[in-house]
Design an enzyme around this catalytic site. Structure first.
Site, PDB file in Angstrom:
ATOM      1  N   LEU A   1      -1.286  -8.219  -6.855  1.00  0.00           N
ATOM      2  CA  LEU A   1      -0.594  -6.945  -7.061  1.00  0.00           C
ATOM      3  C   LEU A   1      -0.195  -6.237  -5.776  1.00  0.00           C
ATOM      4  O   LEU A   1       0.681  -5.378  -5.790  1.00  0.00           O
ATOM      5  CB  LEU A   1      -1.477  -6.011  -7.900  1.00  0.00           C
ATOM      6  CG  LEU A   1      -1.801  -6.526  -9.302  1.00  0.00           C
ATOM      7  CD1 LEU A   1      -2.892  -5.693  -9.940  1.00  0.00           C
ATOM      8  CD2 LEU A   1      -0.553  -6.528 -10.164  1.00  0.00           C
ATOM      9  N   GLY A   2      -0.856  -6.563  -4.676  1.00  0.00           N
ATOM     10  CA  GLY A   2      -0.520  -5.890  -3.424  1.00  0.00           C
ATOM     11  C   GLY A   2      -1.706  -5.881  -2.490  1.00  0.00           C
ATOM     12  O   GLY A   2      -2.797  -6.334  -2.831  1.00  0.00           O
TER      13      GLY A   2
ATOM     14  N   GLY B   1      -3.545  -3.723   1.188  1.00  0.00           N
ATOM     15  CA  GLY B   1      -3.547  -2.636   2.153  1.00  0.00           C
ATOM     16  C   GLY B   1      -4.247  -3.091   3.413  1.00  0.00           C
ATOM     17  O   GLY B   1      -4.350  -4.286   3.687  1.00  0.00           O
ATOM     18  N   GLY B   2      -4.764  -2.142   4.163  1.00  0.00           N
ATOM     19  CA  GLY B   2      -5.392  -2.482   5.435  1.00  0.00           C
ATOM     20  C   GLY B   2      -6.675  -3.266   5.276  1.00  0.00           C
ATOM     21  O   GLY B   2      -7.037  -4.070   6.129  1.00  0.00           O
ATOM     22  N   PHE B   3      -7.403  -3.052   4.172  1.00  0.00           N
ATOM     23  CA  PHE B   3      -8.722  -3.658   4.033  1.00  0.00           C
ATOM     24  C   PHE B   3      -8.928  -4.426   2.738  1.00  0.00           C
ATOM     25  O   PHE B   3      -9.955  -5.054   2.556  1.00  0.00           O
ATOM     26  CB  PHE B   3      -9.809  -2.570   4.101  1.00  0.00           C
ATOM     27  CG  PHE B   3     -10.106  -2.134   5.504  1.00  0.00           C
ATOM     28  CD1 PHE B   3     -11.221  -2.604   6.167  1.00  0.00           C
ATOM     29  CD2 PHE B   3      -9.266  -1.261   6.159  1.00  0.00           C
ATOM     30  CE1 PHE B   3     -11.493  -2.206   7.458  1.00  0.00           C
ATOM     31  CE2 PHE B   3      -9.524  -0.853   7.451  1.00  0.00           C
ATOM     32  CZ  PHE B   3     -10.644  -1.332   8.112  1.00  0.00           C
TER      33      PHE B   3
ATOM     34  N   LYS C   1      -9.690  -4.296  -7.169  1.00  0.00           N
ATOM     35  CA  LYS C   1      -9.577  -4.106  -5.725  1.00  0.00           C
ATOM     36  C   LYS C   1     -10.576  -5.053  -5.077  1.00  0.00           C
ATOM     37  O   LYS C   1     -11.775  -5.009  -5.366  1.00  0.00           O
ATOM     38  CB  LYS C   1      -9.893  -2.663  -5.367  1.00  0.00           C
ATOM     39  CG  LYS C   1      -9.847  -2.360  -3.879  1.00  0.00           C
ATOM     40  CD  LYS C   1     -10.111  -0.877  -3.640  1.00  0.00           C
ATOM     41  CE  LYS C   1     -10.122  -0.550  -2.163  1.00  0.00           C
ATOM     42  NZ  LYS C   1     -10.319   0.891  -1.925  1.00  0.00           N
TER      43      LYS C   1
ATOM     44  N   ASP D   1      -7.619  12.662   0.124  1.00  0.00           N
ATOM     45  CA  ASP D   1      -6.398  11.869   0.311  1.00  0.00           C
ATOM     46  C   ASP D   1      -5.489  12.008  -0.902  1.00  0.00           C
ATOM     47  O   ASP D   1      -4.902  11.028  -1.370  1.00  0.00           O
ATOM     48  CB  ASP D   1      -6.740  10.396   0.571  1.00  0.00           C
ATOM     49  CG  ASP D   1      -5.561   9.633   1.180  1.00  0.00           C
ATOM     50  OD1 ASP D   1      -4.748  10.268   1.892  1.00  0.00           O
ATOM     51  OD2 ASP D   1      -5.446   8.425   0.942  1.00  0.00           O
TER      52      ASP D   1
END
Length: 668
Positions: free
Chosen positions: A88-89, A91-93, A110, A204
């Protein structure tokens, strides 16, 4: 080699690509692993940027590259198996995959590589994110499903939200209509009110972290930067967030600290961005963004008109001083929310404004507004205990495991019993703060701040029509009837109008003898935990408090012999302590554990503000007592039964005194 940074959530531009879900490079998929793709937007989204106020940002290698593709079947220790689906995608981590359970239900996972958890700080950050998110349950927060691990990855399983994020909606629409944004804001505010009641700051909040579920309800996700405040008046000092959304006090770092108000600021940023089309401080250079934020340097473009009511709310939300921002409840009292209000968000909103939204009648808008607030939990009492990070949440019992048993599966959804932080491990009977003592564990500045904000709001709205259902139920409060200031030697002694007698000793602890009872109460102050109440027997007191009991008895005899009462006896409604007092040439101010403020003025008129500033009591020199909703007194300009000399001036003195306490304590 660069040092490992805390876990950062998934990349929004990759995650939120509705029509083009790309497999990982070099990974071949068999047909059984490619169940129907569901675009996901209920997982942690765009990476928050770790910001440094003075240093230029350095490009860092993504630790998500260490994340190995999960096996086609991910097995958990509790026997549940999940089949991996589409990528699905990333990020940084972390990388994100679909996961399907045996019943065919699809989730978002995740996935964090254990190899990226290179130090204790990064591990603690990940486990704290899991604990915080797992402890939350709200209609407008992405639902936490499970967490588990294998030899190479940690998996955080979340509800899947397939209808994009607010960021994608704005990219498609360019600008969003005010009726739609009103609806969005109520759902977001409901979730934030819940978070803050659990002492969680999100830190955030942004359009890319707010997702639409299958029914087009908004849900807040990504708790990678969330933090729990140990107490309501404590502060956080880490400079973190996404540049366009960072509050000015966050940029102050250790010089200022920040608290719940950073989320209020983010509401203002999101509201501006949706109505205008871009965030208010946006610039190509991050340092320019920070300078604009520090000066609150922004404007409302003439070519993108919005209502004056919207501008008023945005300006207040983006106040430079955090204490000048409206509270969660105050936001919804602004005139802007009285405009056209839809009954729901329709899928059509993802691409265009649904027809007729600007023509919703006032009556129907009011009904829709009330229903939406109810669904978002606005009316739900704050009866949830705070989220608490335990040592067991951060330490694994098994050498090769990263997740502790307290965070691992088995009874994942119901694992966390609400913890009462006020019950500490001491001898004697502990009083349950969830009943009469719920406010004693509140810090003084938070009580001052809430009361001041309510008084300010009522003063602002005194010309509006009163809704009788919203008036507080008024009863005469417990008052300090007599007092003796002997702080040069022992402390401050007082007698309440229910005849309980207490001494606030110079070490900030209190002993209260209950009238006609065989018990006394100790209110003990701990610098880190706040206030704890212990109940003891008068006949068998601990040896260390015998001397203090003698002092209480001494003051009791003195007051009963020499001082007259302020008012007649009140029936016992609750046990109340004096927590702090202050004296000026015009009045003495008492701050009580039930959140009440009593002011004894030099002209012998006494006024008590109760119910967080919503109710007010007057005691005349002749001991006539009357209690009314503050809004009614403000409207009439005085009390209805017996007029008070310079009534509004006295109320203003009270409001300003409480305000000074809130400001002083928050900066201390």
């Amino acid at each position: 080699m660069s040092r490992a940074q805390p876990l950062q959530p998934l990349n929004n531009t990759q995650l939120n690509n509705r029509g083009n879900i790309t497999p990982i490079k070099g990974v071949r998929r068999s047909k059984e692993n490619q169940f129907d793709p569901v675009p996901v937007h209920g997982v942690p989204a765009a990476p928050p940027v770790a910001v440094a106020a003075d240093k230029p940002k350095k490009k860092k290698e993504k630790l998500s590259a260490l994340c190995k593709t999960p096996p086609s079947i991910v097995r958990t220790r509790n026997g549940r198996d999940y089949r991996r689906g589409n990528f699905l995608g990333e990020g940084g981590f972390a990388r994100c995959f679909q996961m399907k359970d045996a019943s065919g239900q699809i989730f978002a996972a995740k996935t964090v590589a254990k190899a990226s958890i290179k130090n204790e700080k990064t591990k603690t950050k990940l486990l704290s994110e899991i604990k915080i998110h797992k402890s939350l349950k709200h209609a407008n927060i992405v639902n936490f499903i499970d967490c588990f691990e294998d030899d190479v990855n940690v998996y955080i399983l979340l509800e899947i939200c397939p209808n994009q994020s607010l960021m994608e909606l704005l990219k498609t629409r360019k600008r969003v209509s005010e009726p739609e944004v009103r609806y969005f804001m109520v759902q977001i505010i409901g979730a934030i009110k819940y978070l803050h009641s659990r002492r969680v700051i999100h830190r955030d909040l942004k359009l890319g972290n707010i997702f639409f579920d299958p029914q087009m309800n908004l849900k807040i996700g990504d708790f990678g930067l969330a933090s729990v405040l140990p107490s309501l008046d404590s502060r956080k000092y880490t400079i973190c967030g996404t540049p366009n959304y960072i509050a000015p006090e966050v940029l102050g770092g250790k010089n200022t600290g920040h608290s719940f108000e950073v989320d209020i600021w983010a509401i203002g940023i999101m509201m501006y961005a949706l109505l205008v089309g871009k965030p208010p401080f946006q610039a190509k250079d991050v340092q320019v963004i920070y300078e604009r934020i520090k000066k609150t340097e922004y404007a409302f473009p003439a070519d993108k008109p919005i209502s004056e009511e919207a501008k008023v709310l945005i300006k207040d939300l983006l106040s430079l001083n955090p204490l000048n921002r409206p509270t969660i409840d105050e936001i919804l009292n602004y005139d802007w929310f009285k405009g056209p209000f839809p009954d729901k968000t329709y899928e059509e909103s993802l691409v265009s404004t649904p027809p007729g939204f600007g023509k919703i009648s006032k009556t129907q808008s009011s009904i829709n507004f009330t229903n939406t607030k109810s669904s978002a939990g606005i009316y739900t009492p704050k009866n949830k205990n705070p989220v608490e990070i335990l040592r067991s949440d951060l330490q694994s019992e098994q050498p090769k495991s990263l997740l502790p048993q307290s965070l691992s599966p088995n009874d994942t959804r119901n694992k966390y019993e609400e913890v009462n932080p006020s019950v500490l491990g001491k001898s004697n009977r502990r009083v349950n703060f969830n009943s009469n003592y719920s406010t004693t564990i509140k810090r003084l500045n938070q009580i001052c701040f809430e009361t001041y904000q309510n008084m300010r709001r009522l003063e602002y709205s005194k010309h509006e029509q009163i809704v009788s259902e919203e008036l507080p139920r008024c009863e005469n409060p417990i008052l300090i009837s007599k007092w003796v200031d002997y702080s040069n030697k022992y402390g401050f002694s007082y007698q309440l109008n229910n005849d309980d007698i207490g001494v606030l000793f110079n070490d900030e602890n209190t002993i209260l003898k209950v009238h006609n009872g065989s018990k006394f109460m100790e209110l003990i102050y701990h610098e880190n935990e706040g206030w704890t109440c212990i109940e003891n027997s008068i006949h068998h007191p601990p040896s260390q408090v015998k001397r203090q009991l003698e002092i209480v008895d001494f003051f009791a005899k003195y007051m009963n012999s020499n001082l007259s009462k302020v008012s007649e006896n009140e029936d016992r409604k609750e046990t109340v302590f004096l927590r702090r007092y202050s004296r000026t040439s015009d009045y003495i101010m008492f701050e009580m554990t039930n959140g009440n403020f009593q002011f004894n003025f030099k002209d012998h008129h006494k006024i008590c503000v109760s119910k967080s500033g919503l109710a007010i009591t007057h005691i005349s020199p002749s001991r006539i007592i009357q209690t009314h909703p503050l809004i009614l007194v403000l409207k009439e300009g005085n009390f209805p039964v017996e007029e008070v000399p310079e009534c509004l001036e006295k109320i203003n003195v009270i409001k300003e005194a409480i305000k000074r306490k809130a400001f002083k304590d928050s900066s201390a």
